[in-house]
Design an enzyme around this catalytic site. Sequence first.
Site, PDB file in Angstrom:
ATOM      1  N   ARG A  46       0.821  -1.236   0.175  1.00 26.44           N
ATOM      2  CA  ARG A  46      -0.014  -0.180   0.002  1.00 26.44           C
ATOM      3  C   ARG A  46       0.798   1.251  -0.014  1.00 26.44           C
ATOM      4  O   ARG A  46       0.408   2.215  -0.204  1.00 26.44           O
ATOM      5  CB  ARG A  46      -0.960  -0.010   1.222  1.00 26.44           C
ATOM      6  CG  ARG A  46      -1.973  -1.122   1.299  1.00 26.44           C
ATOM      7  CD  ARG A  46      -2.851  -1.081   2.371  1.00 26.44           C
ATOM      8  NE  ARG A  46      -3.925   0.210   2.101  1.00 26.44           N
ATOM      9  CZ  ARG A  46      -4.826   0.169   2.801  1.00 26.44           C
ATOM     10  NH1 ARG A  46      -5.212  -0.509   3.747  1.00 26.44           N
ATOM     11  NH2 ARG A  46      -5.691   1.447   2.548  1.00 26.44           N
ATOM     12  N   ASP A  87      -3.526  -1.347  -3.289  1.00 17.65           N
ATOM     13  CA  ASP A  87      -4.570  -1.574  -2.135  1.00 17.65           C
ATOM     14  C   ASP A  87      -5.125  -3.060  -2.544  1.00 17.65           C
ATOM     15  O   ASP A  87      -5.821  -3.224  -3.753  1.00 17.65           O
ATOM     16  CB  ASP A  87      -5.740  -0.522  -2.140  1.00 17.65           C
ATOM     17  CG  ASP A  87      -6.724  -1.018  -1.089  1.00 17.65           C
ATOM     18  OD1 ASP A  87      -6.789  -2.201  -0.561  1.00 17.65           O
ATOM     19  OD2 ASP A  87      -7.315  -0.097  -0.495  1.00 17.65           O
ATOM     20  N   LYS A 142       2.670 -18.175   5.924  1.00 22.27           N
ATOM     21  CA  LYS A 142       1.658 -18.504   6.815  1.00 22.27           C
ATOM     22  C   LYS A 142       1.561 -16.949   7.553  1.00 22.27           C
ATOM     23  O   LYS A 142       2.178 -15.998   7.598  1.00 22.27           O
ATOM     24  CB  LYS A 142       2.297 -19.537   7.850  1.00 22.27           C
ATOM     25  CG  LYS A 142       3.319 -18.859   8.997  1.00 22.27           C
ATOM     26  CD  LYS A 142       3.700 -19.967   9.827  1.00 22.27           C
ATOM     27  CE  LYS A 142       4.451 -19.379  11.159  1.00 22.27           C
ATOM     28  NZ  LYS A 142       3.790 -18.663  12.141  1.00 22.27           N
ATOM     29  N   HIS A 172       8.954 -21.626   6.765  1.00 20.16           N
ATOM     30  CA  HIS A 172      10.337 -21.305   6.851  1.00 20.16           C
ATOM     31  C   HIS A 172      11.433 -22.300   7.341  1.00 20.16           C
ATOM     32  O   HIS A 172      12.816 -22.532   7.137  1.00 20.16           O
ATOM     33  CB  HIS A 172      10.720 -19.967   6.970  1.00 20.16           C
ATOM     34  CG  HIS A 172      10.678 -19.714   8.509  1.00 20.16           C
ATOM     35  ND1 HIS A 172       9.712 -19.109   9.158  1.00 20.16           N
ATOM     36  CD2 HIS A 172      11.762 -19.781   9.599  1.00 20.16           C
ATOM     37  CE1 HIS A 172       9.938 -18.946  10.337  1.00 20.16           C
ATOM     38  NE2 HIS A 172      11.093 -19.317  10.553  1.00 20.16           N
ATOM     39  N   HIS A 234       5.439 -25.308  12.271  1.00 16.94           N
ATOM     40  CA  HIS A 234       6.969 -25.775  12.521  1.00 16.94           C
ATOM     41  C   HIS A 234       7.107 -26.929  13.265  1.00 16.94           C
ATOM     42  O   HIS A 234       7.869 -27.875  12.725  1.00 16.94           O
ATOM     43  CB  HIS A 234       7.446 -24.744  13.103  1.00 16.94           C
ATOM     44  CG  HIS A 234       7.421 -23.245  12.605  1.00 16.94           C
ATOM     45  ND1 HIS A 234       7.590 -23.122  11.422  1.00 16.94           N
ATOM     46  CD2 HIS A 234       7.581 -22.013  13.048  1.00 16.94           C
ATOM     47  CE1 HIS A 234       7.324 -21.508  11.204  1.00 16.94           C
ATOM     48  NE2 HIS A 234       7.497 -21.055  12.217  1.00 16.94           N
TER      49      HIS A 234
END
Length: 477
Positions: A46, A87, A142, A172, A234
């Site tokens: 934005r 936006d 996530k 990750h 995780h």
Amino acid sequence: MTFTADRLLLFGATGDLSQRMLLPSLCALDADGLLAPELKIIGTARSQLSDLEFRNFAREALEKYLPANRRSGLADFLNRLSFQPLDANDMDGYAALAEKVGAPERGLAIFLSTAPSLFEATIKGLQHGGLAGDNVRIGLEKPLGVDLKSSCEINDAVASAFPEDRTFRIDHYLGKETVQNLLALRFANILFEPLWNANYIDHVQITVAETVGLESRIDFYDDAGAMRDMVQNHMLQLLALVAMEPPTSFKAGGVRDEKVKVLRALREVTSAETVTGQYRSGAVTGQIVPGYDEELGRDSNTETFVALKAHVDNWRWRGVPFYMRTGKRLYQRKTEIVVQFREVPHSIFEGAKTAPNKLVIGIQPEENISLTLMAKVPGLDRDGLTLRPVPLDIAMPDAFIGVHRRIAYERLLLDLIEGDQTLFVRRDEVEAQWSWVDRIRENWTKENLTPKTYSAGSWGPSAAIALAERDGVSWHE
């Protein structure tokens, strides 16, 4: 469809994740010559920035978060960057975004790091702007929902434009070297795999401990809590990698097929097998820190600590408990997996104490592997043999001197660009994880369980110690 993208579109390009991880990872890949010369990187958010302003923004982030020795060719990297304000809810803005992206020769990779509430609008906007064709793949950061129902809604929205083979769900942790090394340890060494079962392993511990508190994630974290923030993704991914059967190959289909089998075999956890906690003021690394309620500014029943005793109901792991714990404001920052082997069935060394072998896989902050073996203490042994546990330590950075210690997102972004899904999470994995977690949370609600308090700088509530000690197990600390 396999292709190496020559356009990378980053949503949330001015956010914290972009500054700390995405831009530094891409710059490091470029410095190592791993990005194709024609790859263009387009940022969107934005923020009302021009191309030049975004490049200056990126330069500041790189100087702050990326070591100088990994910034070679910085000017060339910055020249790859451009920016288009957007936006996500404004459908008309996607035409200008498409124009900025241009027509890729080979394909477009999109990295979506936005609030989950914007996912559906963003997918519709990408379709509206012509940015969801057969030569486009999408990476999703996530959180993917707050429960199974909301996760399915997000996945359905994504699937309306991107089939599963072009959808890359990111965890990750799967990009960390030591997590991947777990697979190498198991499946490239005949020493371990024959012993990797209930006959020889007593239990497994998985710890993800943080010293930080809420930081800038106040609203998100109070809605999520430790269970949804850490366990659902995780920790269950780590458990699946520990417990999975050997895949047919180290390719996306084989690895993910075996992980989802583990997740579906997880036994329902009772309330007696879970402990939740919430930190109060204390001292962490020598600094006085406030309690969760003080940081939040109000009372809350959100858990900042979870300990679980889980079971995988299959032949390999029958009767082997998996103890998991995670929390904020704990004694030290560490992520590790501990595989505790069983005692020897009979000791021939009269009077000498033996201890079972233990394999410790450190993931962060240090990446290392330690195997504890029994050895004889030097001496003439006139009063009998003396044994002592001796660790065999492998510090991964020392074992591979001269090799860069890479940010986890380097591998994941490169795999997204090149189209390798092996280290990404499939939809059925995500839904199996949510299904298991939702049942635990439903039990908490049904039994009106509230978090126990613990002092910041400790290892969590004393009930977490009792959870393991009831079985004669001590947490590895």
